[in-house]
Design a protein around this motif. Structure first.
Motif, PDB file in Angstrom:
ATOM      1  N   LEU A 117     -32.493  59.044 -10.820  1.00  0.00           N
ATOM      2  CA  LEU A 117     -32.945  58.781  -9.451  1.00  0.00           C
ATOM      3  C   LEU A 117     -34.459  58.994  -9.322  1.00  0.00           C
ATOM      4  CD1 LEU A 117     -30.086  60.491  -7.406  1.00  0.00           C
ATOM      5  CD2 LEU A 117     -30.525  58.039  -7.623  1.00  0.00           C
ATOM      6  N   TRP A 118     -34.945  60.082  -9.893  1.00  0.00           N
ATOM      7  CA  TRP A 118     -36.362  60.417  -9.789  1.00  0.00           C
ATOM      8  C   TRP A 118     -37.219  59.401 -10.550  1.00  0.00           C
ATOM      9  CZ3 TRP A 118     -38.043  62.862  -5.961  1.00  0.00           C
ATOM     10  CH2 TRP A 118     -39.267  63.495  -5.941  1.00  0.00           C
ATOM     11  N   GLY A 119     -36.654  58.740 -11.521  1.00  0.00           N
ATOM     12  CA  GLY A 119     -37.370  57.704 -12.258  1.00  0.00           C
ATOM     13  C   GLY A 119     -37.686  56.487 -11.412  1.00  0.00           C
ATOM     14  N   PHE A 120     -36.998  56.343 -10.299  1.00  0.00           N
ATOM     15  CA  PHE A 120     -37.263  55.245  -9.370  1.00  0.00           C
ATOM     16  C   PHE A 120     -37.927  55.721  -8.081  1.00  0.00           C
ATOM     17  CE2 PHE A 120     -33.712  53.736 -11.978  1.00  0.00           C
ATOM     18  CZ  PHE A 120     -34.277  52.568 -12.460  1.00  0.00           C
TER      19      PHE A 120
ATOM     20  N   PHE B 273     -40.157  55.383 -14.049  1.00  0.00           N
ATOM     21  CA  PHE B 273     -39.925  54.612 -15.268  1.00  0.00           C
ATOM     22  C   PHE B 273     -40.937  53.485 -15.406  1.00  0.00           C
ATOM     23  CE2 PHE B 273     -35.377  56.013 -14.478  1.00  0.00           C
ATOM     24  CZ  PHE B 273     -35.420  57.013 -15.429  1.00  0.00           C
ATOM     25  N   SER B 274     -41.324  52.898 -14.304  1.00  0.00           N
ATOM     26  CA  SER B 274     -42.285  51.791 -14.356  1.00  0.00           C
ATOM     27  C   SER B 274     -43.628  52.223 -14.934  1.00  0.00           C
ATOM     28  CB  SER B 274     -42.482  51.193 -12.964  1.00  0.00           C
ATOM     29  OG  SER B 274     -43.005  52.165 -12.072  1.00  0.00           O
ATOM     30  N   GLN B 275     -43.911  53.517 -14.927  1.00  0.00           N
ATOM     31  CA  GLN B 275     -45.180  54.015 -15.460  1.00  0.00           C
ATOM     32  C   GLN B 275     -45.123  54.170 -16.979  1.00  0.00           C
ATOM     33  OE1 GLN B 275     -46.369  57.166 -16.865  1.00  0.00           O
ATOM     34  NE2 GLN B 275     -48.401  56.267 -16.843  1.00  0.00           N
ATOM     35  N   PHE B 276     -43.950  54.433 -17.545  1.00  0.00           N
ATOM     36  CA  PHE B 276     -43.933  54.757 -18.978  1.00  0.00           C
ATOM     37  C   PHE B 276     -42.944  53.969 -19.824  1.00  0.00           C
ATOM     38  CE2 PHE B 276     -41.177  57.993 -17.018  1.00  0.00           C
ATOM     39  CZ  PHE B 276     -40.027  57.875 -17.791  1.00  0.00           C
ATOM     40  N   VAL B 277     -42.076  53.169 -19.241  1.00  0.00           N
ATOM     41  CA  VAL B 277     -41.171  52.360 -20.052  1.00  0.00           C
ATOM     42  C   VAL B 277     -41.939  51.106 -20.473  1.00  0.00           C
ATOM     43  CG1 VAL B 277     -39.028  51.033 -20.083  1.00  0.00           C
ATOM     44  CG2 VAL B 277     -39.105  53.264 -18.949  1.00  0.00           C
ATOM     45  N   ARG B 278     -42.061  50.930 -21.774  1.00  0.00           N
ATOM     46  CA  ARG B 278     -42.854  49.831 -22.336  1.00  0.00           C
ATOM     47  C   ARG B 278     -41.959  48.924 -23.187  1.00  0.00           C
ATOM     48  NH1 ARG B 278     -46.779  51.570 -19.230  1.00  0.00           N
ATOM     49  NH2 ARG B 278     -48.221  53.085 -20.056  1.00  0.00           N
ATOM     50  N   SER B 279     -42.491  47.753 -23.497  1.00  0.00           N
ATOM     51  CA  SER B 279     -41.755  46.800 -24.325  1.00  0.00           C
ATOM     52  C   SER B 279     -41.697  47.301 -25.765  1.00  0.00           C
ATOM     53  CB  SER B 279     -42.448  45.439 -24.288  1.00  0.00           C
ATOM     54  OG  SER B 279     -43.678  45.515 -24.996  1.00  0.00           O
ATOM     55  N   PRO B 280     -40.706  46.825 -26.537  1.00  0.00           N
ATOM     56  CA  PRO B 280     -40.643  47.210 -27.956  1.00  0.00           C
ATOM     57  C   PRO B 280     -41.936  46.872 -28.711  1.00  0.00           C
ATOM     58  CG  PRO B 280     -38.575  46.212 -27.291  1.00  0.00           C
ATOM     59  CD  PRO B 280     -39.531  46.027 -26.135  1.00  0.00           C
TER      60      PRO B 280
ATOM     61  N   TYR C 246     -53.057  58.638 -23.378  1.00  0.00           N
ATOM     62  CA  TYR C 246     -52.446  58.279 -22.097  1.00  0.00           C
ATOM     63  C   TYR C 246     -52.408  59.531 -21.232  1.00  0.00           C
ATOM     64  CZ  TYR C 246     -50.746  53.708 -23.622  1.00  0.00           C
ATOM     65  OH  TYR C 246     -50.649  52.407 -24.033  1.00  0.00           O
ATOM     66  N   VAL C 247     -52.739  59.392 -19.968  1.00  0.00           N
ATOM     67  CA  VAL C 247     -52.641  60.526 -19.063  1.00  0.00           C
ATOM     68  C   VAL C 247     -51.175  60.851 -18.820  1.00  0.00           C
ATOM     69  CG1 VAL C 247     -53.146  61.388 -16.742  1.00  0.00           C
ATOM     70  CG2 VAL C 247     -54.872  60.084 -18.005  1.00  0.00           C
ATOM     71  N   GLY C 248     -50.355  59.839 -18.593  1.00  0.00           N
ATOM     72  CA  GLY C 248     -48.914  60.035 -18.488  1.00  0.00           C
ATOM     73  C   GLY C 248     -48.298  59.975 -19.878  1.00  0.00           C
ATOM     74  N   HIS C 249     -47.054  59.562 -19.947  1.00  0.00           N
ATOM     75  CA  HIS C 249     -46.411  59.435 -21.259  1.00  0.00           C
ATOM     76  C   HIS C 249     -46.959  58.222 -22.000  1.00  0.00           C
ATOM     77  CE1 HIS C 249     -43.298  62.027 -19.387  1.00  0.00           C
ATOM     78  NE2 HIS C 249     -43.253  62.513 -20.608  1.00  0.00           N
ATOM     79  N   ASN C 250     -47.237  58.400 -23.273  1.00  0.00           N
ATOM     80  CA  ASN C 250     -47.644  57.264 -24.101  1.00  0.00           C
ATOM     81  C   ASN C 250     -46.400  56.428 -24.416  1.00  0.00           C
ATOM     82  OD1 ASN C 250     -46.376  58.192 -26.595  1.00  0.00           O
ATOM     83  ND2 ASN C 250     -48.006  59.708 -26.715  1.00  0.00           N
ATOM     84  N   PRO C 251     -46.572  55.226 -24.978  1.00  0.00           N
ATOM     85  CA  PRO C 251     -45.396  54.373 -25.245  1.00  0.00           C
ATOM     86  C   PRO C 251     -44.336  55.029 -26.126  1.00  0.00           C
ATOM     87  CG  PRO C 251     -47.384  53.066 -25.326  1.00  0.00           C
ATOM     88  CD  PRO C 251     -47.837  54.507 -25.216  1.00  0.00           C
ATOM     89  N   ALA C 252     -44.747  55.802 -27.133  1.00  0.00           N
ATOM     90  CA  ALA C 252     -43.763  56.482 -27.974  1.00  0.00           C
ATOM     91  C   ALA C 252     -43.042  57.567 -27.178  1.00  0.00           C
ATOM     92  CB  ALA C 252     -44.441  57.087 -29.209  1.00  0.00           C
TER      93      ALA C 252
END
Length: 180
Positions: free
Chosen positions: A54-57, A65-72, A90-96
């Motif tokens: 829930l918090w991811g949205f 999630f829109s800030q850190f979920v990246r394409s393969p 990255y200030v937030g989560h990096n892609p890995a």
């Protein structure tokens, strides 16, 4: 000389993170000896995962999630740049890190779900449920080890204590070349 810092991880993300650490550790350590405590730790983990979904949205910027979920492809390019020692900060989560969060959420959610299923009459004694639960729990342990390794590597490479940031909620402000 340290530069200014900014708020990145909100209190609920930090509370979720360390509560999930505790619930998984308790569940892991009590799996064979203290069934009731093991089950309650699993229920707590399941509730935490539901909250995080829930918090991811609905959460603030860096929790979404829109800030850190990246394409393969983005994840692969980032991992390649890490291997070459040239990844950007990255200030937030990096892609890995974002990929690891998704893997941890899915694995912990699956572990909690199969654990709960095993307590139901319909699934009690069903071999595939127990086998899946144990496999997911062992996978979770491996993912945690990879996560900690990634945090150590990123902390050293970018000269910032990421574990501390997950306690206090603050990180160094973005500099030139950093991804905010």
């Amino acid at each position: 000389m340290a530069g200014p810092d900014i708020k990145v991880w909100d209190p609920l993300v930090r509370l979720f993170h360390w509560s999930l650490v505790a619930s998984f550790a308790i569940a892991w350590l009590t799996a064979d000896d203290w069934r009731d405590l093991h089950e309650w730790a699993g229920y707590a983990a399941g509730a935490l995962i539901a909250f995080r979904l829930l918090w991811g949205f609905a959460g603030p910027r860096y929790a979404r999630f829109s800030q850190f979920v990246r394409s393969p492809g983005t994840i692969a390019r980032y991992l390649g740049s890490m291997l070459r020692g040239g990844e950007v900060r990255y200030v937030g989560h990096n892609p890995a890190g974002g990929a690891m969060i998704i893997a941890l959420i899915l694995c912990m959610g699956g572990t909690a779900l199969t654990g709960w299923m095993y307590t139901r009459d319909a699934f009690w004694g069903v071999d595939w449920v127990l086998a899946t639960h144990e496999t997911l729990a062992n996978t979770m342990l491996a993912l945690v080890a990879l996560h900690v390794l990634g945090v150590v590597v990123a902390s050293l490479r970018h000269r910032e204590n990421l574990a501390r940031a997950m306690v206090v909620g603050r990180k160094r402000a973005p500099g030139i070349g950093d991804v905010a």
